[in-house]
Design an enzyme around this catalytic site. Structure first.
Site, PDB file in Angstrom:
ATOM      1  N   ASN A   1       0.858  -1.183   0.000  1.00 28.71           N
ATOM      2  CA  ASN A   1       0.000   0.000   0.000  1.00 28.71           C
ATOM      3  C   ASN A   1       0.895   1.235   0.000  1.00 28.71           C
ATOM      4  OD1 ASN A   1      -1.542   2.304   1.133  1.00 28.71           O
ATOM      5  ND2 ASN A   1      -3.199   0.812   1.326  1.00 28.71           N
TER       6      ASN A   1
ATOM      7  N   GLU B   1      10.789  -0.497  10.179  1.00 32.11           N
ATOM      8  CA  GLU B   1      11.964  -0.097  10.944  1.00 32.11           C
ATOM      9  C   GLU B   1      13.113   0.444  10.109  1.00 32.11           C
ATOM     10  OE1 GLU B   1      12.376  -2.938  14.615  1.00 32.11           O
ATOM     11  OE2 GLU B   1      11.461  -4.059  12.979  1.00 32.11           O
TER      12      GLU B   1
END
Length: 768
Positions: A662, A735
């Protein structure tokens, strides 16, 4: 929990080329969050709900010799004051082991309120339960505790020389080497040997830790902002001596975690204990200070980076060592040198990690644990070497870009760092930079540009999942994964829609509940890929079962076809032969209104099998290749030469993160990591009194996180090239965005001012 309403009519037809994966689809939980309909862990209504407040130890290490609770008990509305003298008994926490992954959820090994021992400044020594939150907090302030104090270890700088080598285990290695790096360093024509330090950090999620606990006999319901609901369920069952099937952990919405909600900390355990002791529902909302006192943060670090090179920039030696902290009662090592095993093709390499134990609350994982602070030291040192060689920092990196993993020669599963730097340099305008420090100005401001590499390993866990396809073409996906704002429900709805050929609005996703099929924690940037792997397998299994069902139905046009002859489209199955057979037709002909497919088992044997499967896959993959997300961070700063004020004015990040599920959510995740990295670089530090171990700035008024005015527009890009070893080719993005950020800022500050700051954060005093 359910995130969209089921459809009551058949979805519209859909073109098979109209795929959802990769599109910037709006979050399915967006309306609930923006309208206030979403309930967080401290918002669930229960009749007769009570409120709890903690009493924290004011000494670092010692023993309780007396505790006076009469004044607290006399406060109107107080129901109970629990201490080690009257609290219900707990079972001990399990010893942490990679062979029992749920054991890793223990925040500490302390038997809260079951012991008179104090292990850190801030440990809960009592809890007050009252009819109102105000009464609970008023009474908690009246509890008086006397202690016998013991010697304590709280000064990280003083303990650093006593560090001991980190032991290796199945998940982490404490040392790696190739050749003789120290000898090569001594012989190198050009070399540097530098020390870097980073302070402790705290997560500061927008939702402080909160728990609502309800007992019904020996059955427990807990509303908990958790990143690991399955492990939390196992841990609570063990600590309170009930079957895991009797414990339900509900966490559909988590207001940020960053690793701080991966473990179960004292507040959760004590809240469940208080609910059992009082027989009433109990809610505990930690104050911001309470989070600092009882929830671990990132360890401080001291790092050595030494580099040796030939005049042409080829690295002959790379040494990266670290010292970090663990709590004496818990915590674990950080993989500080992780990226230094993989980023540069040095002829000789030595990486080593060492630890000191301290009488502090256990350290915890925090966004990109290890790599966030490790990339600061490594990438700042590479920048220093580039200046020493008179070479462009990007050119130096590219001259040492490896084709295979430098230490052991394993192949990279996917690596496009060269492409990331090329695109980033173009987008940022790197060619317009003049190389001499202090050579660029904008009026009175000194202007600097810096770069650094981003790096974070990619993880793949196991996940159980159930998928149900209804005859009307709607789909229900059930999996107990966690949602902290990254958009997991939306991503998996997109994946399911494409896999089964239905419109996105036809997919309903249930998650965030331990009664759903077990999913891995939201950590290590591995949740999306792990759930996606099982979701794809379930979709394939479902289509195969539908084909088998059709083959048994007289008159079906699918008789004689194979699964590979089928393609998903229009909410149904349309074979290449063009029969037009649909889900509805198959199920109706068979007299059924739905079909199911499941991956994994919720039995005890199934859970063990899943864990063994994960470990086997992890070890097998580790032997075959190195898998990671990577990227290039470009930073521009302006520095006031009179005051030392630093302003980050431009940012470009380009990332190799495999296929993007997305686009909107990936951009948000990458920007969020960069913002957190800017805070690490310029302002964030948990200040610990080296005499008492007490945290001195436990609030957002004194622990300085970036605000909107501190952050420029952040331009992020990704290469969107699939990793062939990952489901759908996706690699985690949560991350990698923070890695390399602090180094890029430090390098830009040096370019602007000529000053090297090797001790974070980069504050005014270090530039004046």
């Amino acid at each position: 929990m359910t995130q969209t309403e089921p459809l009551t009519r058949r979805p519209p037809l859909r073109d098979p080329a109209d795929r959802y994966v990769g599109k910037p689809v709006d979050r399915v939980d967006g309306p609930a969050k923006t309208t206030g309909a979403a309930l967080y862990s401290a918002e669930y209504p229960y009749p007769d709900i009570t409120h709890a407040a903690l009493v924290h130890a004011t000494v670092t290490r010692g023993r309780i010799t007396g505790i006076e609770t009469d004044q607290a008990a006399a406060v109107p509305g107080v129901i109970a004051v629990l201490t080690h003298l009257n609290a219900p008994a707990l079972k001990p926490a399990p010893k942490q082991s990679p062979m029992n992954l749920s054991s890793l959820v223990s925040g500490t090994s302390v038997d809260y309120l079951n012991t008179d021992e104090v292990h850190w400044n801030g440990q809960p020594v009592a809890v007050v339960v009252a009819e109102t939150l105000a009464a609970a907090r008023q009474a908690a302030a009246l509890v008086e505790v006397a202690y016998e104090e013991f010697p304590a270890t709280v000064d990280f700088a003083a303990e650093e020389p006593k560090a001991t080598p980190q032991k290796s285990d199945l998940l982490q290695s404490g040392e790696g080497k190739k050749g003789d790096a120290e000898a090569a360093l001594a012989a190198a024509p050009v070399s540097l040997d530098l020390r870097y330090t980073t302070p402790p950090h705290h997560h500061n999620a927008i939702e402080p830790h909160a728990t609502t606990a309800v007992w019904d006999g020996d059955r427990l319901t807990v509303h908990e902002g958790s990143q690991s609901i399955a492990w939390a369920r196992e841990h609570l069952a063990l600590r309170f001596g009930v079957p895991a099937a009797n414990v339900r952990v509900i966490a559909p919405y988590v207001g940020g975690g960053f690793g701080g909600k991966s473990s179960l900390w004292p507040g959760t355990i004590v809240t469940v204990m208080a609910a059992r002791a009082t027989g009433r529902p109990v809610r505990m909302m930690l104050t911001r200070e309470g989070v600092y006192r009882t929830v671990g943060g990132r360890t401080p670090s001291a790092q050595r980076v030494a580099l040796g090179a030939r005049p042409d920039g080829k690295l002959t030696s790379l040494i990266h060592t670290s010292v970090t902290m663990t709590g004496r009662v818990g915590g674990g090592p950080e993989q500080v040198t992780s990226q230094s095993r993989h980023l540069y093709d040095a002829e000789n390499i030595l990486v080593r990690q060492s630890l000191v134990q301290m009488d502090m609350v256990s350290n915890a994982t925090m966004r990109a644990p290890g790599e966030a602070i490790g990339t600061f030291a490594l990438e700042a040192a590479v920048d220093e070497l580039a200046y020493g060689l008179g070479m462009d920092p990007i050119e130096l990196r590219m001259r040492n870009e490896p084709d295979r993993n430098p230490i052991d020669g394993k192949r990279f599963a996917h690596r496009m760092l060269r492409e990331a730097y090329a695109l980033g340099a173009e987008k940022f305008g790197w060619s317009g930079r003049t190389p001499e420090p202090g050579s660029m100005r904008d009026g009175r401001w000194l202007v600097g540009m810096g770069v650094a590499s981003a790096y974070h390993p990619a993880w793949l866990f196991w996940a159980n999942i159930k998928v149900r396809l209804f005859a009307d073409g709607t789909v229900l996906v059930r999996c107990g994964f966690q949602e902290m704002g990254m958009g997991g429900a939306t991503a998996h709805a997109q994946i399911a829609a494409d896999a089964l050929g239905v419109p996105l609005g036809a997919v309903r996703v249930e998650y965030g509940d331990s009664e759903l099929p077990t999913a891995p924690p939201a950590g290590g940037s591995g949740q999306t890929a792990s759930v996606a792997a099982s979701l794809l397998a379930a979709a394939d299994k479902l289509k195969r079962s539908l084909l088998a069902l059709a083959k048994r139905s007289p008159g079906s046009p699918l008789r004689g076809l194979r699964p590979r002859d089928l393609q998903a489209r229009d909410g149904g199955l349309h074979p290449v032969a063009g029969t037009g057979e649909s889900y509805a037709a198959i199920l109706t002909r068979a007299g059924r209104d739905h079909a199911d497919a499941a991956i994994g088992s919720e039995s005890r044997a199934g859970q063990v099998a899943g864990q063994l499967k994960f470990m086997a896959q992890f070890l097998r993959d580790r032997r075959r290749f190195v898998r990671a997300a990577a990227g290039a961070q470009f930073c521009e700063v302006r520095v006031d030469p009179d005051t030392g004020e630093v302003r980050v004015t431009r940012w470009v990040g380009v990332f190799d993160v495999g296929r993007v599920i997305n686009a909107k959510m990936v951009a948000s995740q990458l920007r969020g990591g960069i913002v957190m990295g800017i805070g690490m670089a310029l302002s964030e530090a948990t200040l610990v009194d080296p005499r008492t171990g007490r945290i001195m700035n436990p609030s957002l008024s004194e622990y300085h996180v970036p605000v909107h005015a501190d952050i420029p527009a952040i331009d992020v890009h990704w290469l969107d090239d699939p990793d062939p070893t990952m489901p759908l080719g996706l690699v985690g993005v949560g991350e990698v965005g923070i890695t390399g950020v602090a180094a890029a800022v430090a390098n830009a500050v040096h370019h602007a001012t000529g000053r090297r700051v090797r001790d974070l954060p980069i504050t005014l005093d270090k530039l004046l």
